[in-house]
Write a protein that holds these residues in place. Structure first.
Motif, PDB file in Angstrom:
ATOM      1  N   ALA A 153       6.107   2.423  -5.347  1.00 36.12           N
ATOM      2  CA  ALA A 153       7.482   2.078  -5.712  1.00 36.12           C
ATOM      3  C   ALA A 153       7.549   0.719  -6.397  1.00 36.12           C
ATOM      4  N   ALA A 154       6.862  -0.279  -5.834  1.00 35.90           N
ATOM      5  CA  ALA A 154       6.879  -1.620  -6.428  1.00 35.90           C
ATOM      6  C   ALA A 154       6.311  -1.594  -7.843  1.00 35.90           C
ATOM      7  N   THR A 155       5.227  -0.857  -8.022  1.00 39.16           N
ATOM      8  CA  THR A 155       4.588  -0.782  -9.337  1.00 39.16           C
ATOM      9  C   THR A 155       5.494  -0.098 -10.350  1.00 39.16           C
ATOM     10  N   LEU A 156       6.065   1.026  -9.976  1.00 36.73           N
ATOM     11  CA  LEU A 156       6.918   1.772 -10.904  1.00 36.73           C
ATOM     12  C   LEU A 156       8.208   1.019 -11.213  1.00 36.73           C
ATOM     13  N   LEU A 157       8.775   0.348 -10.212  1.00 40.19           N
ATOM     14  CA  LEU A 157       9.981  -0.452 -10.453  1.00 40.19           C
ATOM     15  C   LEU A 157       9.681  -1.571 -11.449  1.00 40.19           C
ATOM     16  N   SER A 176       0.839  -1.204   0.000  1.00 40.31           N
ATOM     17  CA  SER A 176       0.000   0.000   0.000  1.00 40.31           C
ATOM     18  C   SER A 176       0.870   1.249   0.000  1.00 40.31           C
ATOM     19  N   GLY A 177       0.239   2.378  -0.291  1.00 42.78           N
ATOM     20  CA  GLY A 177       0.890   3.670  -0.154  1.00 42.78           C
ATOM     21  C   GLY A 177       2.163   3.817  -0.959  1.00 42.78           C
ATOM     22  N   ILE A 222       7.259  -8.124  -3.433  1.00 41.95           N
ATOM     23  CA  ILE A 222       6.479  -7.249  -2.562  1.00 41.95           C
ATOM     24  C   ILE A 222       6.323  -7.955  -1.226  1.00 41.95           C
ATOM     25  N   ALA A 223       6.917  -7.388  -0.178  1.00 37.91           N
ATOM     26  CA  ALA A 223       6.899  -7.995   1.147  1.00 37.91           C
ATOM     27  C   ALA A 223       6.056  -7.131   2.075  1.00 37.91           C
ATOM     28  N   ASP A 224       5.083  -7.750   2.730  1.00 37.93           N
ATOM     29  CA  ASP A 224       4.196  -6.947   3.575  1.00 37.93           C
ATOM     30  C   ASP A 224       3.501  -7.844   4.597  1.00 37.93           C
ATOM     31  N   TYR A 225       3.170  -7.253   5.739  1.00 39.85           N
ATOM     32  CA  TYR A 225       2.363  -7.949   6.740  1.00 39.85           C
ATOM     33  C   TYR A 225       0.989  -8.274   6.173  1.00 39.85           C
ATOM     34  N   ASN A 226       0.503  -7.375   5.340  1.00 44.45           N
ATOM     35  CA  ASN A 226      -0.755  -7.581   4.614  1.00 44.45           C
ATOM     36  C   ASN A 226      -0.472  -8.447   3.391  1.00 44.45           C
ATOM     37  N   ILE A 227      -0.372  -9.743   3.604  1.00 45.90           N
ATOM     38  CA  ILE A 227       0.042 -10.637   2.530  1.00 45.90           C
ATOM     39  C   ILE A 227      -1.009 -10.695   1.420  1.00 45.90           C
ATOM     40  N   GLU A 228      -2.275 -10.542   1.774  1.00 43.85           N
ATOM     41  CA  GLU A 228      -3.303 -10.559   0.736  1.00 43.85           C
ATOM     42  C   GLU A 228      -3.156  -9.365  -0.193  1.00 43.85           C
ATOM     43  N   ILE A 252       7.039   9.937  -4.401  1.00 40.15           N
ATOM     44  CA  ILE A 252       8.107   9.175  -3.738  1.00 40.15           C
ATOM     45  C   ILE A 252       8.508   7.978  -4.597  1.00 40.15           C
ATOM     46  N   GLY A 253       7.533   7.317  -5.200  1.00 39.09           N
ATOM     47  CA  GLY A 253       7.830   6.149  -6.027  1.00 39.09           C
ATOM     48  C   GLY A 253       8.785   6.463  -7.161  1.00 39.09           C
ATOM     49  N   HIS A 254       8.610   7.607  -7.811  1.00 41.13           N
ATOM     50  CA  HIS A 254       9.514   7.994  -8.899  1.00 41.13           C
ATOM     51  C   HIS A 254      10.932   8.228  -8.370  1.00 41.13           C
ATOM     52  N   ALA A 255      11.036   8.777  -7.160  1.00 40.85           N
ATOM     53  CA  ALA A 255      12.359   8.977  -6.574  1.00 40.85           C
ATOM     54  C   ALA A 255      13.034   7.646  -6.268  1.00 40.85           C
ATOM     55  N   VAL A 256      12.248   6.660  -5.855  1.00 41.84           N
ATOM     56  CA  VAL A 256      12.794   5.318  -5.607  1.00 41.84           C
ATOM     57  C   VAL A 256      13.363   4.736  -6.890  1.00 41.84           C
TER      58      VAL A 256
END
Length: 268
Positions: free
Chosen positions: A22-26, A16-17, A35-41, A223-227
């Motif tokens: 960042a994951a999408t743009l990368l 999220s957020g 993509i690693a997250d506590y929200n695995i779904e 922020i994603g573009h900066a990543v």
């Protein structure tokens, strides 16, 4: 050629957020993304969406407060794609009901935030660096915050841990630069992620806008573009730095917004 083609990226807090952006743009710029997250779904949903669109992505559960979970996410990335060359340490948070002023802060919350906001960055880097050394280099990107540069009436632990991220970023850059491993951080100001939009009242958002140099607040893609830039070879001579992406909120004397209003009133 896409900007991060042939790179393998692990994005923590990627469901999220800022992490989702960042994951999408990368992925869209050519990276293989985990993509690693506590929200695995949520992580699985994003990975599936990216795969359907023709990109390479996978998901894994991550508890940023657990060292074994962080190590497992790194190892999963290497097993899936053969290497790890980009790490975005993005997990972080606070609880404004407990992260209070110095006298009243919940000390368990202090320990929790040190673990999640700062130690997770240390551990992610600790486990990723050997793989980056084998790959001949890499880029570590850490999410800091403008709270690491400016004080607050509350969020004592949040500010302290994010200031720690800024300094840890410099240490990593210094210690592993000769291995062609770069480490930079991003310090966002207010970013209108879904969580911010759902939890911050409009009148409070308007206060942020008032004190920005720009007449608007940030979006996750800012922020994603900066990543993507920091992950790419476009930033190959940049390390140990923290990009402050905050709409000019912190660059001026804090009285400027109100004195501009006063000056305008005097002209009438």
């Amino acid at each position: 050629m896409k900007r991060v083609e042939n790179k393998v990226a692990l994005v923590t807090g990627g469901a999220s957020g800022i992490g989702l952006s960042a994951a999408t743009l990368l992925a869209k710029q050519g990276a293989k993304v985990v993509i690693a997250d506590y929200n695995i779904e949520g992580a699985k949903e994003l990975a599936e969406t990216l795969v359907k669109e023709g990109y390479e992505a996978s998901a894994i559960f991550l508890d940023a407060g657990d060292a074994q979970s962080i190590e497992a996410a790194v190892e999963f990335t290497v097993e899936q794609y053969g290497s790890l060359t980009v790490l975005f340490n993005n997990v972080g948070g606070t609880n404004v009901r407990k992260d209070l002023d110095v006298v009243n802060i919940d000390l368990d919350e202090w320990d929790r935030l040190v673990n999640i906001n700062l130690k997770s960055v240390l551990l992610g880097s600790r486990y990723a660096i050997p793989h980056m050394q084998k790959a001949g280099g890499g880029s570590i990107i850490n999410t800091a915050s403008m709270a690491g540069f400016a004080s607050d009436q509350i969020r004592t632990a949040y500010g302290a841990t994010k200031a720690g991220v800024v300094n840890l970023t410099k240490s990593i850059a210094t210690q592993y630069g000769k291995d062609k491993i770069r480490c930079n951080a991003i310090a966002p100001g207010l970013i209108l992620t879904p969580a911010a939009k759902n939890n911050i009242p409009q009148d409070l958002l308007d206060i942020f806008t008032k004190f920005n140099s720009l007449p608007y607040n940030g979006e996750a893609d800012d922020i994603g573009h900066a990543v993507v830039f920091l992950a790419s070879d476009e930033s190959k001579f940049m390390t140990g730095q923290t990009l402050q992406i905050e709409g000019g909120h912190y660059i001026a004397n804090p009285t400027i917004a109100d004195t501009n209003i006063w000056a305008t009133s005097q002209q009438k």
